[in-house]
Scaffold this motif. Structure first.
Motif, PDB file in Angstrom:
ATOM      1  N   ASP A  37     -13.032  -1.890   3.642  1.00 43.34           N
ATOM      2  CA  ASP A  37     -12.666  -0.539   3.240  1.00 43.34           C
ATOM      3  C   ASP A  37     -11.473   0.055   4.000  1.00 43.34           C
ATOM      4  O   ASP A  37     -11.543   1.165   4.516  1.00 43.34           O
ATOM      5  CB  ASP A  37     -13.884   0.386   3.357  1.00 43.34           C
ATOM      6  CG  ASP A  37     -13.725   1.610   2.477  1.00 43.34           C
ATOM      7  OD1 ASP A  37     -13.079   1.497   1.422  1.00 43.34           O
ATOM      8  OD2 ASP A  37     -14.218   2.684   2.861  1.00 43.34           O
ATOM      9  N   THR A  38     -10.387  -0.687   4.070  1.00 45.97           N
ATOM     10  CA  THR A  38      -9.146  -0.136   4.599  1.00 45.97           C
ATOM     11  C   THR A  38      -8.182   0.053   3.437  1.00 45.97           C
ATOM     12  O   THR A  38      -8.331  -0.573   2.378  1.00 45.97           O
ATOM     13  CB  THR A  38      -8.493  -1.061   5.651  1.00 45.97           C
ATOM     14  OG1 THR A  38      -8.125  -2.291   5.009  1.00 45.97           O
ATOM     15  CG2 THR A  38      -9.433  -1.346   6.814  1.00 45.97           C
ATOM     16  N   GLN A  39      -7.196   0.887   3.619  1.00 46.80           N
ATOM     17  CA  GLN A  39      -6.209   1.133   2.575  1.00 46.80           C
ATOM     18  C   GLN A  39      -5.489  -0.168   2.204  1.00 46.80           C
ATOM     19  O   GLN A  39      -5.216  -0.432   1.036  1.00 46.80           O
ATOM     20  CB  GLN A  39      -5.217   2.185   3.054  1.00 46.80           C
ATOM     21  CG  GLN A  39      -4.251   2.651   1.992  1.00 46.80           C
ATOM     22  CD  GLN A  39      -3.301   3.710   2.526  1.00 46.80           C
ATOM     23  OE1 GLN A  39      -3.130   3.851   3.730  1.00 46.80           O
ATOM     24  NE2 GLN A  39      -2.674   4.439   1.628  1.00 46.80           N
ATOM     25  N   GLN A  40      -5.214  -0.978   3.197  1.00 48.03           N
ATOM     26  CA  GLN A  40      -4.539  -2.256   2.969  1.00 48.03           C
ATOM     27  C   GLN A  40      -5.398  -3.185   2.120  1.00 48.03           C
ATOM     28  O   GLN A  40      -4.916  -3.795   1.171  1.00 48.03           O
ATOM     29  CB  GLN A  40      -4.234  -2.897   4.323  1.00 48.03           C
ATOM     30  CG  GLN A  40      -3.590  -4.248   4.232  1.00 48.03           C
ATOM     31  CD  GLN A  40      -3.138  -4.711   5.587  1.00 48.03           C
ATOM     32  OE1 GLN A  40      -2.203  -4.176   6.134  1.00 48.03           O
ATOM     33  NE2 GLN A  40      -3.817  -5.699   6.135  1.00 48.03           N
ATOM     34  N   ARG A  52      -0.259   8.826  -5.744  1.00 43.31           N
ATOM     35  CA  ARG A  52      -1.079   7.613  -5.643  1.00 43.31           C
ATOM     36  C   ARG A  52      -0.422   6.392  -6.276  1.00 43.31           C
ATOM     37  O   ARG A  52      -1.007   5.316  -6.266  1.00 43.31           O
ATOM     38  CB  ARG A  52      -2.427   7.856  -6.310  1.00 43.31           C
ATOM     39  CG  ARG A  52      -3.269   8.841  -5.574  1.00 43.31           C
ATOM     40  CD  ARG A  52      -4.590   8.964  -6.234  1.00 43.31           C
ATOM     41  NE  ARG A  52      -5.504   9.673  -5.363  1.00 43.31           N
ATOM     42  CZ  ARG A  52      -6.791   9.701  -5.537  1.00 43.31           C
ATOM     43  NH1 ARG A  52      -7.331   9.065  -6.546  1.00 43.31           N
ATOM     44  NH2 ARG A  52      -7.558  10.362  -4.712  1.00 43.31           N
ATOM     45  N   ARG A 109       0.807  -1.220   0.000  1.00 45.58           N
ATOM     46  CA  ARG A 109       0.000   0.000   0.000  1.00 45.58           C
ATOM     47  C   ARG A 109       0.844   1.275   0.000  1.00 45.58           C
ATOM     48  O   ARG A 109       0.327   2.369  -0.114  1.00 45.58           O
ATOM     49  CB  ARG A 109      -0.965  -0.006   1.179  1.00 45.58           C
ATOM     50  CG  ARG A 109      -0.315   0.121   2.527  1.00 45.58           C
ATOM     51  CD  ARG A 109      -1.367   0.180   3.640  1.00 45.58           C
ATOM     52  NE  ARG A 109      -0.756   0.415   4.905  1.00 45.58           N
ATOM     53  CZ  ARG A 109      -0.556  -0.495   5.831  1.00 45.58           C
ATOM     54  NH1 ARG A 109      -0.955  -1.735   5.626  1.00 45.58           N
ATOM     55  NH2 ARG A 109       0.022  -0.182   6.964  1.00 45.58           N
ATOM     56  N   THR A 153       1.350   3.425  -6.113  1.00 45.46           N
ATOM     57  CA  THR A 153       1.780   2.516  -5.055  1.00 45.46           C
ATOM     58  C   THR A 153       2.336   1.227  -5.661  1.00 45.46           C
ATOM     59  O   THR A 153       2.229   0.999  -6.863  1.00 45.46           O
ATOM     60  CB  THR A 153       0.596   2.162  -4.131  1.00 45.46           C
ATOM     61  OG1 THR A 153      -0.379   1.452  -4.910  1.00 45.46           O
ATOM     62  CG2 THR A 153      -0.019   3.397  -3.498  1.00 45.46           C
ATOM     63  N   ARG A 170      -7.859  -2.385   0.089  1.00 48.77           N
ATOM     64  CA  ARG A 170      -7.978  -1.832  -1.265  1.00 48.77           C
ATOM     65  C   ARG A 170      -6.722  -2.140  -2.080  1.00 48.77           C
ATOM     66  O   ARG A 170      -6.799  -2.447  -3.272  1.00 48.77           O
ATOM     67  CB  ARG A 170      -8.232  -0.330  -1.215  1.00 48.77           C
ATOM     68  CG  ARG A 170      -9.652   0.006  -0.801  1.00 48.77           C
ATOM     69  CD  ARG A 170      -9.981   1.467  -1.030  1.00 48.77           C
ATOM     70  NE  ARG A 170      -9.123   2.400  -0.308  1.00 48.77           N
ATOM     71  CZ  ARG A 170      -9.370   2.867   0.914  1.00 48.77           C
ATOM     72  NH1 ARG A 170     -10.467   2.490   1.554  1.00 48.77           N
ATOM     73  NH2 ARG A 170      -8.534   3.699   1.493  1.00 48.77           N
TER      74      ARG A 170
END
Length: 181
Positions: free
Chosen positions: A144-147, A119, A110, A121, A149
């Motif tokens: 719905d966490t950045q990890q 953005r 991430r 990554t 996603r």
């Protein structure tokens, strides 16, 4: 299933496993495009993940927590996998030269590819580059966490999850696992 077993022998997966049930689990992962397997700690989830990745396509990925990288490398060395078949992705350059098994941590996945990349990554750089992605400690895939996603952004053809952690307290916390599988 017989054809999968033949592929397993040809790929040398039998060298990876310690117990017969691991071969059955790897075979089950090959029958479908996605799945989750839960096992107690110490029952060889790492070996199941390695076997699943070995049977995948040309490039495959195993996602792990940072503190587990040394353990998975130890397992790989113990089974005698040649160094040219695997790597731990730590730099953007390694994203361009993928191997059969590519290990990357959830936190690196991430992270921006470099300073000032915005953005861009590791997940976006590796999007659609893997045939099979094995998410070790799949219970970390939460809503719905950045990890989460970042993991979904990989968009592999085959998704496998391994976990030894009991289901969380809330049903909504299991949705990440359900979506992955």
């Amino acid at each position: 299933a017989a054809q999968i077993r033949q592929r397993m022998v040809a790929a040398g997966v039998h060298r990876v496993t310690d117990w017969p049930f691991q071969l059955d689990d790897i075979c089950e992962f090959q029958i479908t495009r996605s799945g989750i397997q839960g096992h107690l700690m110490g029952t060889g989830k790492t070996r199941i993940g390695l076997g699943t990745a070995l049977l995948g396509g040309r490039h495959n990925c195993i996602l792990v927590e940072a503190h587990l990288v040394a353990e998975i490398i130890e397992q790989i060395e113990e089974i005698g996998l040649p160094p040219e078949q695997y790597q731990v992705i730590e730099t953007p350059q390694q994203c361009e030269h993928l191997r059969k098994i590519n290990i990357i941590t959830y936190s690196r996945l991430r992270r921006p590819i470099c300073e000032g990349a915005g953005r861009r990554t590791y997940a976006s750089r590796l999007r659609r580059r893997f045939h099979t992605v094995v998410a070790d400690e799949a219970h970390l895939l939460r809503n719905d966490t950045q990890q989460t996603r970042a993991v979904y952004q990989l968009s592999p053809k085959v998704r496998s999850g391994l976990s030894g952690t009991p289901v969380p307290n809330f049903v909504r916390d299991t949705l990440g696992l359900a979506y992955w599988s």
